[in-house]
Design a protein around this motif. Structure first.
Motif, mmCIF file in Angstrom:
data_model
loop_
_atom_site.group_PDB
_atom_site.id
_atom_site.type_symbol
_atom_site.label_atom_id
_atom_site.label_comp_id
_atom_site.label_asym_id
_atom_site.label_seq_id
_atom_site.Cartn_x
_atom_site.Cartn_y
_atom_site.Cartn_z
ATOM 1 N N ALA A 20 0.829 -1.208 0.000
ATOM 2 C CA ALA A 20 0.000 0.000 0.000
ATOM 3 C C ALA A 20 0.858 1.249 0.000
ATOM 4 C CB ALA A 20 -0.922 -0.013 1.215
ATOM 5 N N ALA A 21 1.951 1.223 0.758
ATOM 6 C CA ALA A 21 2.827 2.391 0.828
ATOM 7 C C ALA A 21 3.479 2.667 -0.522
ATOM 8 C CB ALA A 21 3.882 2.181 1.905
ATOM 9 N N VAL A 22 3.957 1.617 -1.172
ATOM 10 C CA VAL A 22 4.580 1.792 -2.482
ATOM 11 C C VAL A 22 3.562 2.319 -3.486
ATOM 12 C CG1 VAL A 22 5.631 0.552 -4.415
ATOM 13 C CG2 VAL A 22 6.380 0.086 -2.072
ATOM 14 N N ALA A 23 2.339 1.772 -3.419
ATOM 15 C CA ALA A 23 1.287 2.239 -4.331
ATOM 16 C C ALA A 23 0.962 3.709 -4.110
ATOM 17 C CB ALA A 23 0.027 1.389 -4.149
ATOM 18 N N ARG A 47 6.371 -4.730 -9.613
ATOM 19 C CA ARG A 47 5.698 -3.436 -9.428
ATOM 20 C C ARG A 47 6.205 -2.740 -8.168
ATOM 21 N NH1 ARG A 47 1.048 -6.109 -11.472
ATOM 22 N NH2 ARG A 47 0.321 -6.625 -9.365
ATOM 23 N N MET A 48 6.392 -3.510 -7.113
ATOM 24 C CA MET A 48 6.882 -2.911 -5.867
ATOM 25 C C MET A 48 8.304 -2.375 -6.035
ATOM 26 S SD MET A 48 5.441 -5.257 -2.744
ATOM 27 C CE MET A 48 6.163 -4.169 -1.515
ATOM 28 N N LEU A 49 9.161 -3.152 -6.667
ATOM 29 C CA LEU A 49 10.544 -2.720 -6.851
ATOM 30 C C LEU A 49 10.627 -1.486 -7.734
ATOM 31 C CD1 LEU A 49 12.237 -6.232 -7.313
ATOM 32 C CD2 LEU A 49 12.397 -4.720 -5.324
ATOM 33 N N SER A 50 9.808 -1.456 -8.771
ATOM 34 C CA SER A 50 9.820 -0.283 -9.650
ATOM 35 C C SER A 50 9.201 0.931 -8.968
ATOM 36 C CB SER A 50 9.064 -0.591 -10.956
ATOM 37 O OG SER A 50 7.688 -0.842 -10.693
ATOM 38 N N GLY A 51 8.375 0.692 -7.934
ATOM 39 C CA GLY A 51 7.723 1.797 -7.228
ATOM 40 C C GLY A 51 8.526 2.338 -6.061
ATOM 41 N N GLY A 52 9.698 1.753 -5.801
ATOM 42 C CA GLY A 52 10.545 2.294 -4.743
ATOM 43 C C GLY A 52 10.724 1.403 -3.543
ATOM 44 N N PHE A 53 10.341 0.134 -3.650
ATOM 45 C CA PHE A 53 10.527 -0.792 -2.533
ATOM 46 C C PHE A 53 11.873 -1.483 -2.650
ATOM 47 C CE2 PHE A 53 10.349 -5.122 -0.821
ATOM 48 C CZ PHE A 53 9.976 -4.855 0.482
#
Length: 402
Positions: A20-23, A47-53
């Motif tokens: 949720a935080a990454v989204a 998706r998470m890795l590309s979003g900054g996780f």
């Protein structure tokens, strides 16, 4: 990339929070507290890795975030209470790196008083800082319903209770980035008790319908039709459904040690729910006997061995006890579950049925323990010699229902 948030514990509570935080566009650091099972698909992880996780490579990274949320699991301990060992270990790890002005939030299921009396001393002693003065401390009950697509972190209200009013506001500001609605509790203990109430509400109501299932079977009443009719009432009723037992990560909680008295409803609910696997096996043995077969030597196929439909999670699944009791009766068991490639009971592997319809046709009895969407219960009921449906999912008249 520096992270704004550290999620400590990447199990059933922490992983959804990190997603949720990454989204929401928050750079998030994940830190494992134990052998947490990953439940992300490759696409979700990308998706998470590309979003900054990213995963923490060192505990030192926990000291570079503005917010740290402890989501370590608290399973039932040997004494039936909550095992806080992973929460305590996470607190010690964080405390050694804690910096002033950090907001620390606990989301793990705990009893009232845990955040203030256990977590706070560990953080203060390990860091030399003081909660409410040098860093913010708060509790927020995790509201995760795995597999539920209707309610996400964004549209699920978040309850916050802080050590001080300023702590509450700091935590509320963080969660305001994730959810549409933040609900402020009066304090830490109120927020912790919200979690206790919500968990026990589920267990008590499941126990009620489980008892009704046994009673209605004895009276020859179709409980599933009763529930169907009762849930049309627009007020004062919330539908729960019976099953072979209660699984999941949320442990029913008694407050005896805190309040000096037991929650009798919770105690009774635990007794009722813990008896359901035994009842399922009794019904199975009776069905076999009514059709001229003995449980000893009978071929029994178990469908669905996870605790929740369409997920691979087996935490506290009642399928384990059902299988053990069938083996004690001398049955020959096998299983099928699209999410579980291998399964063991009493440290012995259980044969997996790869050809589902052929296995159903060959089994003396098939027991539906979990209703995965991939199961065509109409087709399976046609193939089965006997089908015991513990979820009320098969078409009326197609199976023997719990």
């Amino acid at each position: 990339m520096p992270a704004d948030l550290a999620v400590i514990g990447l199990g059933p509570y922490g992983l959804p929070l990190a997603q949720a935080a990454v989204a929401a566009g928050i750079a998030t650091l994940g830190y494992r507290t134990g052998p947490e099972a990953a439940s992300l698909s490759p696409a979700e992880l990308r998706r998470m890795l590309s979003g900054g996780f990213r995963h923490a490579t060192s505990p030192a990274e926990l000291g570079r975030v503005r917010t740290a949320v402890i989501c370590a699991p608290t399973p039932a301990g040997a004494d039936g209470g909550l095992d806080l060992s992973q929460v305590e270990a996470a607190a010690r790890t964080l405390a050694a790196r804690l910096r002033p002005h950090t907001t620390v939030i606990l989301e793990s299921p705990v009893l009232p008083g845990t955040t203030e009396n256990i977590l706070r001393p560990l953080l203060e002693e390990g860091s030399g800082l003081r909660a409410g003065r040098d860093f913010h401390l708060a509790y927020s009950p995790s509201r995760v319903d795995p597999g539920n697509r209707a309610f996400t972190p964004a549209n699920t209200p978040k309850v916050i209770g802080g050590f001080t009013p300023a702590c509450t506001e700091s935590a509320a500001a963080f969660y305001g980035r994730l959810t549409d609605k933040v609900v402020r509790a009066r304090g830490l203990r109120e927020a912790e008790t919200v979690q206790v109430l919500e968990t026990n509400f589920r267990h008590v109501n499941i126990a009620l319908v489980n008892e009704m299932a046994v009673l209605c079977h004895d009276m020859g009443v179709d409980l599933w039709d009763v529930i169907r009719c009762a849930e049309t009432k627009p007020f004062g009723f919330h539908a729960f459904r019976p099953g072979p037992g209660v699984g999941g990560h949320a442990v029913p909680q008694d407050l005896t040690a805190h309040a000096g008295r037991t929650l009798r409803m919770v105690e009774l609910a635990q007794q009722v729910n813990s008896q359901m696997p035994r009842y399922v096996v009794q019904r199975a043995a009776t069905l076999l006997n009514e059709h001229g077969k003995s449980a000893r030597g009978a071929r029994v196929l178990l469908l669905g061995v996870t605790y929740k439909p369409d997920l691979a999670d087996q935490q506290s699944t009642p399928a384990q006890e059902v299988a053990i009791r069938l083996l004690e009766l001398g049955a020959c068991i096998s299983y099928h579950d699209p999410y579980v490639p291998s399964w063991s009971v009493l440290e012995r592997p259980v044969p997996r049925a790869d050809a589902l319809y052929e296995a159903v046709a060959e089994a003396d009895l098939t027991i539906l323990l979990q209703q995965h969407r991939t199961y065509d219960l109409q087709g399976l009921s046609v193939k089965a010699q006997l089908l015991l449906d513990t979820r009320g999912a098969a078409p009326t008249g197609a199976a023997h229902r719990l």
